[in-house]
Design a protein around this motif. Structure first.
Motif, PDB file in Angstrom:
ATOM      1  N   LEU A   1       0.608  -1.303  -0.006  1.00 24.17           N
ATOM      2  CA  LEU A   1       0.065  -0.097  -0.148  1.00 24.17           C
ATOM      3  C   LEU A   1       0.754   1.185  -0.015  1.00 24.17           C
ATOM      4  CD1 LEU A   1      -2.790   1.268   0.067  1.00 24.17           C
ATOM      5  CD2 LEU A   1      -2.522   1.136   2.641  1.00 24.17           C
ATOM      6  N   ILE A   2       1.916   1.263   0.792  1.00 25.32           N
ATOM      7  CA  ILE A   2       2.970   2.433   0.690  1.00 25.32           C
ATOM      8  C   ILE A   2       3.631   2.467  -0.669  1.00 25.32           C
ATOM      9  CG2 ILE A   2       5.324   3.280   1.846  1.00 25.32           C
ATOM     10  CD1 ILE A   2       4.190   2.006   4.320  1.00 25.32           C
ATOM     11  N   VAL A   3       3.834   1.587  -1.403  1.00 26.36           N
ATOM     12  CA  VAL A   3       4.572   1.673  -2.658  1.00 26.36           C
ATOM     13  C   VAL A   3       3.417   2.247  -3.650  1.00 26.36           C
ATOM     14  CG1 VAL A   3       5.585   0.328  -4.657  1.00 26.36           C
ATOM     15  CG2 VAL A   3       6.135  -0.091  -2.198  1.00 26.36           C
ATOM     16  N   LEU A   4       2.011   1.584  -3.499  1.00 27.11           N
ATOM     17  CA  LEU A   4       1.290   2.201  -4.618  1.00 27.11           C
ATOM     18  C   LEU A   4       0.873   3.617  -4.136  1.00 27.11           C
ATOM     19  CD1 LEU A   4      -1.320  -0.938  -4.358  1.00 27.11           C
ATOM     20  CD2 LEU A   4       0.227  -0.221  -6.248  1.00 27.11           C
ATOM     21  N   THR A   5       0.825   4.058  -2.985  1.00 25.21           N
ATOM     22  CA  THR A   5       0.817   5.599  -2.434  1.00 25.21           C
ATOM     23  C   THR A   5       1.796   6.500  -3.053  1.00 25.21           C
ATOM     24  OG1 THR A   5      -0.188   4.540  -0.485  1.00 25.21           O
ATOM     25  CG2 THR A   5       0.488   7.002  -0.586  1.00 25.21           C
ATOM     26  N   THR A   6       2.938   5.895  -3.271  1.00 28.60           N
ATOM     27  CA  THR A   6       3.947   6.932  -3.896  1.00 28.60           C
ATOM     28  C   THR A   6       3.611   7.076  -5.486  1.00 28.60           C
ATOM     29  OG1 THR A   6       5.490   4.970  -4.448  1.00 28.60           O
ATOM     30  CG2 THR A   6       5.788   5.911  -2.221  1.00 28.60           C
ATOM     31  N   LEU A   7       2.856   6.190  -6.075  1.00 26.42           N
ATOM     32  CA  LEU A   7       2.560   6.496  -7.416  1.00 26.42           C
ATOM     33  C   LEU A   7       1.393   7.647  -7.484  1.00 26.42           C
ATOM     34  CD1 LEU A   7       2.399   2.675  -8.580  1.00 26.42           C
ATOM     35  CD2 LEU A   7       4.264   4.326  -8.767  1.00 26.42           C
ATOM     36  N   LEU A   8       0.750   7.756  -6.506  1.00 28.64           N
ATOM     37  CA  LEU A   8      -0.348   8.742  -6.512  1.00 28.64           C
ATOM     38  C   LEU A   8       0.177   9.865  -5.977  1.00 28.64           C
ATOM     39  CD1 LEU A   8      -3.455   6.652  -5.451  1.00 28.64           C
ATOM     40  CD2 LEU A   8      -2.554   7.079  -7.786  1.00 28.64           C
TER      41      LEU A   8
END
Length: 312
Positions: free
Chosen positions: A136-143
């Motif tokens: 979830l943290i990695v996906l958050t960095t995309l946004l």
């Protein structure tokens, strides 16, 4: 007693069907006119890509009179000369910047591949500790990307200003590349990793001797992504490097092309090349090294990026 003899079909009958065009149901065969139109469009698209690059190379080899007569857009130099390239390498500034960029690209790509590969492998194991929160943290960095000021303050507090590590550590891991490698790792059959664990192999042994040898395609593609990003990056160097003797090649290119600043050696006495030729010559110098890498890694693109992308 009668004997039944099974006769094979004639060779012509076997091969006649293989020469028929394979067409989908309800789709008429492609006409000659449509093929000609596609060929013309393809040639035009190739010209749009190739002609500007040819013009840059030709302008870097042309003299001032030809550049003036052509309005700065030379397609074929009548009297080609390497004076612009000799002038750039004579001062030593471009040579030093080129070496700095090569070192930053090599070291940064190695660190980024190591960090991205280990993180992607951990996220590809459903039973790993903290799997979902980390994903979830990695996906958050995309946004949500961090701003310039927070990045600068962190680099300043870590004491990395005017240091080459400020160009590597803040961008060492890219979320998109982690997702791509994770999808590829998840496509590797679990039977292989389970068999290695049964033989007594640990996670590091499985990663190094089972997973990574099967992931050369994605490693090559992600490594190319990182290498191109490190090679072309200039904004972080503009922010964090105050000493122009530490500038990478892209900042030197910016000084030559945008600001029209000459960073050559003032003691270098000799014929002065045209300004347009010098600007295009340094563009060619900045493009050629990374351009030479593409043909060796192009065959890995489809497999490295698309494998597992739809399913995961």
């Amino acid at each position: 007693m009668s004997t039944l003899v099974r006769t094979a079909p004639a060779p012509a009958a076997r091969t006649r069907k293989s020469h028929r065009p394979l067409l989908q149901a309800g789709m008429p065969p492609e006409s000659v006119a449509m093929r000609i139109v596609k060929a013309i469009v393809l040639v035009l698209l190739c010209a749009i890509v190739i002609v500007p690059f040819v013009s840059v190379v030709a302008t870097s080899l042309a003299d001032q009179q030809q550049i003036t007569n052509a309005g700065g857009f030379v397609l074929w130099p009548t009297h080609p000369s390497l004076l612009a390239y000799k002038s750039l390498f004579a001062g030593g500034v471009v040579t030093r910047a080129l070496v700095i960029s090569l070192l930053i690209t090599a070291v940064g790509t190695a660190i980024s591949l190591a960090a991205t590969g280990t993180l992607a492998y951990a996220l590809s194991r459903p039973d790993s500790l903290g799997h979902r929160p980390l994903l979830l943290i990695v996906l958050t960095t995309l946004l949500f990307a961090p701003g310039i000021i927070p990045n600068y303050l962190i680099v300043q507090q870590l004491g990395l200003l005017n240091n080459y590590w400020s160009l590597i550590l803040p961008v060492a891991v890219n979320g998109f590349n982690v997702i791509v490698m994770r999808a590829f790792f998840m496509d590797i059959p679990r039977e292989l990793t389970e068999a290695a664990r049964i033989d007594g192999a640990g996670e590091w042994h499985v990663l190094r001797h089972v997973v990574l040898p099967l992931s050369k395609a994605v490693i090559a593609v992600v490594g190319l992504f990182y290498a191109v990003a490190y090679w072309n990056a200039f904004f972080n160097a503009l922010l964090y490097l105050n000493d122009n003797s530490k500038w990478p090649l892209q900042l030197v290119v910016r000084s030559y092309v945008i600001q029209s600043v000459t960073l050559s050696d003032p003691l270098n006495s000799g014929p002065v090349p045209p300004t347009d030729a010098v600007q295009t010559a340094i563009l060619v110098i900045s493009i050629v090294p990374i351009l030479l890498v593409y043909p060796f890694l192009q065959r890995h693109f489809a497999k490295g990026v698309l494998t597992g992308a739809v399913k995961n």
